[in-house]
Enzyme design. Structure first.
Site, PDB file in Angstrom:
ATOM      1  NE  ARG A 147       1.803  -3.253  -7.118  1.00 51.78           N
ATOM      2  CZ  ARG A 147       1.728  -4.571  -7.008  1.00 51.78           C
ATOM      3  NH1 ARG A 147       1.475  -5.297  -8.072  1.00 51.78           N
ATOM      4  NH2 ARG A 147       1.925  -5.168  -5.855  1.00 51.78           N
ATOM      5  CB  SER A 148      -3.270  -0.093  -3.573  1.00 47.44           C
ATOM      6  OG  SER A 148      -2.431  -0.017  -2.460  1.00 47.44           O
ATOM      7  CG  ASP A 169       5.583  -3.847  -6.148  1.00 44.20           C
ATOM      8  OD1 ASP A 169       5.822  -2.619  -6.158  1.00 44.20           O
ATOM      9  OD2 ASP A 169       5.448  -4.506  -5.101  1.00 44.20           O
ATOM     10  CG  ASN A 183      -2.045   1.093   1.088  1.00 43.37           C
ATOM     11  OD1 ASN A 183      -2.379   1.688   2.111  1.00 43.37           O
ATOM     12  ND2 ASN A 183      -2.573   1.362  -0.079  1.00 43.37           N
TER      13      ASN A 183
END
Length: 155
Positions: free
Chosen positions: A15-16, A124, A12
């Site tokens: 990407r998120s 990632d 977290n």
């Protein structure tokens, strides 16, 4: 009715949170801010409380997208509502959630909504620093996700 969308990756921080910020901007631009609750979380706890990765913050700033969130780990409460859109960045994230919480009826991989790539997983960028490429994939997926939700929810 509020539509909950939760983006999930490993830690977290890359990407998120990028997906959260991009999707929130798309929602705001569409005039749907009051219809959505957008968030992100990680499957792991390594970065809880930290700001997003500098690479994520840089690419978002370059695109004029605000983001000030802090990393958090996904919880059972996040997974409790079957209506929440749980949107993972890759198959590994999906597998981790399934192992930890069981099957969620509204869990999807982000790039399932993509219109411009044949990739199925958002790579990632933590070790590769490919934040520009990841941004393009995430933006494409978020645009398709919003389009899909608008159709499904009649917005």
């Amino acid at each position: 009715m509020t539509i909950n969308v939760l983006f999930v990756c490993l830690g977290n921080i890359c990407r998120s949170p990028m997906a959260e910020a991009i999707f929130q901007q798309l929602v705001d631009e569409a005039g749907l801010t009051d219809k959505f609750q957008v968030d992100s979380a990680g499957t792991g706890s390594w970065h809880v409380g930290e700001k997003a990765h500098p690479g994520t913050r840089r690419i978002l700033a370059e695109q004029g997208i605000a983001y000030n969130g802090r990393s958090r780990q996904i919880t059972a409460q996040d997974m409790a509502d079957p209506q929440t859109y749980i949107v993972t960045m890759d198959q590994s994230n999906s597998n981790n959630l399934h192992r930890q919480f069981g099957q969620h009826p509204n869990q999807h991989r982000l790039l399932a909504f993509s219109n411009q790539t044949t990739e199925t997983d958002v790579p990632d960028p933590y070790y590769t620093s490919t934040f520009e490429y990841v941004y393009q994939l995430v933006k494409d997926g978020c645009e398709g996700l919003l389009e899909t939700i608008r159709k499904q929810e009649g917005l």
